[in-house]
Scaffold this motif. Structure first.
Motif, mmCIF file in Angstrom:
data_model
loop_
_atom_site.group_PDB
_atom_site.id
_atom_site.type_symbol
_atom_site.label_atom_id
_atom_site.label_comp_id
_atom_site.label_asym_id
_atom_site.label_seq_id
_atom_site.Cartn_x
_atom_site.Cartn_y
_atom_site.Cartn_z
ATOM 1 N N UNK A 1 0.870 -0.848 -0.154
ATOM 2 C CA UNK A 1 0.104 -0.380 0.150
ATOM 3 C C UNK A 1 1.153 1.620 0.105
ATOM 4 N N UNK A 2 0.372 2.131 -0.520
ATOM 5 C CA UNK A 2 1.295 3.240 -0.349
ATOM 6 C C UNK A 2 0.670 4.254 -0.060
ATOM 7 N N UNK A 3 1.055 5.559 1.196
ATOM 8 C CA UNK A 3 1.163 6.400 1.872
ATOM 9 C C UNK A 3 1.428 8.038 1.400
ATOM 10 N N UNK A 4 0.783 8.031 1.263
ATOM 11 C CA UNK A 4 1.250 9.680 0.944
ATOM 12 C C UNK A 4 1.201 10.888 1.893
ATOM 13 N N UNK A 5 2.253 11.740 2.506
ATOM 14 C CA UNK A 5 1.587 12.634 3.167
ATOM 15 C C UNK A 5 1.422 13.998 2.175
ATOM 16 N N UNK A 6 1.750 14.377 1.076
ATOM 17 C CA UNK A 6 1.243 15.159 0.275
ATOM 18 C C UNK A 6 -0.074 15.721 -0.285
ATOM 19 N N UNK A 7 -0.636 14.520 -0.586
ATOM 20 C CA UNK A 7 -2.048 13.777 -1.080
ATOM 21 C C UNK A 7 -3.084 13.828 0.338
ATOM 22 N N UNK A 8 -2.370 13.150 1.211
ATOM 23 C CA UNK A 8 -3.559 13.930 2.705
ATOM 24 C C UNK A 8 -3.028 14.886 2.864
ATOM 25 N N UNK A 9 -2.555 15.511 2.693
ATOM 26 C CA UNK A 9 -2.192 17.161 2.954
ATOM 27 C C UNK A 9 -3.017 18.005 2.013
ATOM 28 N N UNK A 10 -3.211 18.182 0.829
ATOM 29 C CA UNK A 10 -4.063 18.524 0.130
ATOM 30 C C UNK A 10 -5.750 18.337 0.369
ATOM 31 N N UNK A 11 -5.800 17.209 0.573
ATOM 32 C CA UNK A 11 -7.298 16.968 1.213
ATOM 33 C C UNK A 11 -7.528 17.885 3.206
ATOM 34 N N UNK A 12 -6.455 17.495 3.857
ATOM 35 C CA UNK A 12 -7.108 18.305 4.660
ATOM 36 C C UNK A 12 -6.888 19.876 4.832
ATOM 37 N N UNK B 1 -6.379 10.548 15.203
ATOM 38 C CA UNK B 1 -7.233 10.367 16.654
ATOM 39 C C UNK B 1 -7.450 9.343 14.281
ATOM 40 N N UNK B 2 -6.822 9.070 13.865
ATOM 41 C CA UNK B 2 -7.549 7.640 12.645
ATOM 42 C C UNK B 2 -8.827 8.038 11.872
ATOM 43 N N UNK B 3 -8.514 9.939 12.125
ATOM 44 C CA UNK B 3 -9.971 10.054 11.770
ATOM 45 C C UNK B 3 -9.760 10.321 9.994
ATOM 46 N N UNK B 4 -8.575 10.463 9.396
ATOM 47 C CA UNK B 4 -8.401 10.008 8.217
ATOM 48 C C UNK B 4 -9.268 9.254 7.309
ATOM 49 N N UNK B 5 -10.235 9.623 6.418
ATOM 50 C CA UNK B 5 -10.793 8.486 5.859
ATOM 51 C C UNK B 5 -10.475 7.165 5.431
ATOM 52 N N UNK C 1 -11.233 5.139 3.040
ATOM 53 C CA UNK C 1 -11.250 4.975 1.783
ATOM 54 C C UNK C 1 -10.517 5.887 0.752
ATOM 55 N N UNK C 2 -10.638 6.864 1.680
ATOM 56 C CA UNK C 2 -9.148 7.713 1.158
ATOM 57 C C UNK C 2 -7.949 7.426 0.981
ATOM 58 N N UNK C 3 -7.192 6.593 1.627
ATOM 59 C CA UNK C 3 -6.530 6.010 2.174
ATOM 60 C C UNK C 3 -6.206 5.261 0.794
ATOM 61 N N UNK C 4 -7.499 4.442 0.705
ATOM 62 C CA UNK C 4 -6.877 3.570 -0.537
ATOM 63 C C UNK C 4 -7.277 4.356 -1.968
ATOM 64 N N UNK C 5 -7.854 5.328 -1.801
ATOM 65 C CA UNK C 5 -8.202 6.153 -3.059
ATOM 66 C C UNK C 5 -6.783 6.746 -3.422
ATOM 67 N N UNK C 6 -5.879 7.083 -2.682
ATOM 68 C CA UNK C 6 -5.192 7.720 -2.608
ATOM 69 C C UNK C 6 -3.751 6.871 -3.490
ATOM 70 N N UNK C 7 -3.891 5.823 -2.644
ATOM 71 C CA UNK C 7 -3.455 4.842 -2.769
ATOM 72 C C UNK C 7 -3.412 3.614 -4.713
ATOM 73 N N UNK C 8 -4.165 4.003 -5.503
ATOM 74 C CA UNK C 8 -4.532 3.522 -6.145
ATOM 75 C C UNK C 8 -4.191 4.251 -7.433
ATOM 76 N N UNK C 9 -4.908 5.891 -6.758
ATOM 77 C CA UNK C 9 -4.017 6.993 -7.799
ATOM 78 C C UNK C 9 -2.771 6.517 -7.867
ATOM 79 N N UNK C 10 -1.383 6.262 -7.152
ATOM 80 C CA UNK C 10 -0.671 6.700 -6.938
ATOM 81 C C UNK C 10 0.137 5.276 -7.985
ATOM 82 N N UNK C 11 -0.249 4.024 -7.539
ATOM 83 C CA UNK C 11 -0.034 3.096 -8.288
ATOM 84 C C UNK C 11 -0.122 3.871 -10.331
ATOM 85 N N UNK C 12 -1.154 3.768 -10.645
ATOM 86 C CA UNK C 12 -1.415 4.195 -11.953
ATOM 87 C C UNK C 12 -0.439 5.018 -12.435
#
Length: 466
Positions: A92-103, A168-172, A174-185
């Motif tokens: 799985x890929x996690x990306x702080x840049x993507x997460x920060x844009x959403x937040x 608080x584990x508040x980042x959804x 489903x969005x983590x999965x969406x970030x992963x799929x976007x990156x893997x493309x």
């Protein structure tokens, strides 16, 4: 699942850098070199490694990538290196840049430095400046050690930033999965490109451009003279964009390289307009040429990555990245099929070319419960013609092509709160001159015709406290 935080440091120079090239070009270039890499497993101490390609790969292979999540700041870059250069892929890929844009909104940019300051988690170093133009073997022992400390600090900042973003584990999930799929493309490409088809298409596009310019009788004097170029645009059905001159305070042509409305004409559906504007601002290539040349370059280097930016706009939609937007390939005209047909699926698969017809207007009508408009869409009625009929007070079967065009622009623009001034400017860009009072009348008719959509705006404003 373990989290492996990673950051690569790579060779760059004034000419060979991500400011001059796309990520895909940069990593796949023969000049590309990994100077070193830092890795942190969960909250354990971060380690740094440098050496030959073989040494770094052997060092990276000790980590359990297949059963771990990879974490990076701008994982599109680090993920592409990990896969394309070292043939390693996390689960799985996690990306702080993507997460920060959403937040925090799209304005957050790509700066780890800015986010570290925002969260007060530490300071990003500056050693990367001293690394410009220096190959791995050219570093002094002290210089390489300092660069390693810089990279370790980046990894520690990224890991801490991720922890803050996940408070608080508040980042959804489903969005983590969406970030992963976007990156893997991008990081795990599977699409191929038909280079032969693209090369033939490029020849056709260039020949057509030369003919279009010749037919327009455009010489250098015509291209460089504002009044003459304005007439050239009018000759192909486009009204030249205007602006207020900061020097004189008077209205003047907005036809400089920096004028957004003018640059937008590079993507006009009429090839004649594209060719004229490209020649005027000195790009030499039309949008179609540039896209085709970029596709050919990618075909020569390997499989086609799909670069999409997660949360590229405040609405949360994706946007193009790496100087390419596969969401925005032409869907009409002589060029439409060539670029799309050049994209080939992996064996045993097919590519489906689909388009969500009138999706913005349809979803808006449904969400606002503007039932008459929803029903018109459902019955496949011509809603643009219906709007034009209301605007001009004529039966639908008597609506002209020009009137329907205004009806279409109204439906697509006014539904999202566009006012009369902006509506007038939008019509002008599209070659329709309309008095401001007439634009006010049209906007007023739209709002009276669709009261539930207007009510939705008010509900949204109330919910946001505006």
């Amino acid at each position: 699942m373990k989290i492996i935080t990673i950051d690569f440091e790579t060779y760059y120079s004034r000419e060979f850098s991500l400011t001059k090239m796309t990520t895909e070009e940069y990593i796949r270039s023969a000049f590309f070199e990994v100077i070193g890499v830092a890795v942190k497993v969960d909250d354990n101490q971060t380690e740094w490694a440098s050496g030959t390609h073989e040494q770094i790969k052997a060092w990276l292979m000790q980590f359990d990538w297949e059963n771990s999540a990879g974490l990076a700041h701008n994982a599109m870059f680090d993920g592409a290196i990990l896969n394309w250069v070292f043939d390693l892929r996390p689960k799985l890929w996690l990306d702080t840049l993507s997460m920060a844009r959403a937040l925090h909104g799209v304005e957050v940019g790509g700066s780890l430095k800015a986010l570290a300051e925002r969260y007060n988690i530490g300071a990003k170093g500056t050693e990367v400046i001293n690394a410009m133009g220096v190959r791995r073997t050219e570093f002094t022992e002290e210089g390489l050690a300092a660069y390693g400390d810089y990279c370790i600090n980046d990894v520690d900042l990224t890991y801490t930033l991720f922890d803050r973003l996940m408070v608080g584990k508040n980042f959804p999930t489903q969005e983590i999965k969406l970030i992963d799929l976007t990156l893997r493309m991008f990081t795990e490409p599977v699409l191929r490109l038909d280079k032969e088809l693209l090369q033939q298409h490029l020849i056709e596009v260039q020949e057509r451009k030369e003919k279009l310019l010749a037919d327009a009788a455009a010489n250098r004097d015509d291209l460089m003279s504002n009044p003459k170029f304005a007439e050239l645009l009018r000759s192909v059905g486009v009204e030249p964009p205007m602006k207020i001159s900061p020097t004189t305070g008077k209205e003047t042509y907005a036809m400089a390289k920096s004028d957004e409305e003018f640059k937008a004409l590079l993507e006009h559906e009429d090839e004649r307009v594209q060719a004229l504007v490209a020649a005027r601002i000195g790009t030499k290539s039309t949008l179609e040429e540039t896209r085709t040349e970029r596709f050919i370059g990618i075909a020569e280097r390997g499989l086609m990555p799909v670069p999409l930016k997660y949360y590229a706009a405040h609405t949360g939609r994706w946007g193009g990245s790496d100087n390419l937007n596969l969401q925005n390939l032409p869907s009409r005209g002589a060029n439409a099929n060539k670029l799309k047909k050049s994209i080939l699926p992996p064996k045993g698969h097919v590519i489906i070319d689909s388009d969500s017809s009138q999706i913005e207007a349809r979803v808006l009508a449904w969400l606002a419960q503007q039932d008459d408009l929803v029903e018109a869409f459902a019955k496949k009625e011509d809603v643009y013609k219906k709007m034009a009929s209301a605007i001009y007070g004529v039966p639908e079967d008597q609506v002209t092509k020009e009137q329907r065009f205004v009806g279409k622009t109204t439906i697509l623009g006014a539904g999202y709160g566009m006012g009369a001034v902006k509506f007038q400017a939008q019509l002008k860009i599209l070659g329709v001159e309309t008095e401001l009072d007439e634009c006010r009348r049209i906007i007023d008719i739209y709002r009276k015709t669709n009261p539930h959509i207007v009510a939705l705006w008010r509900e949204a404003q109330f919910a946001l406290g505006l």
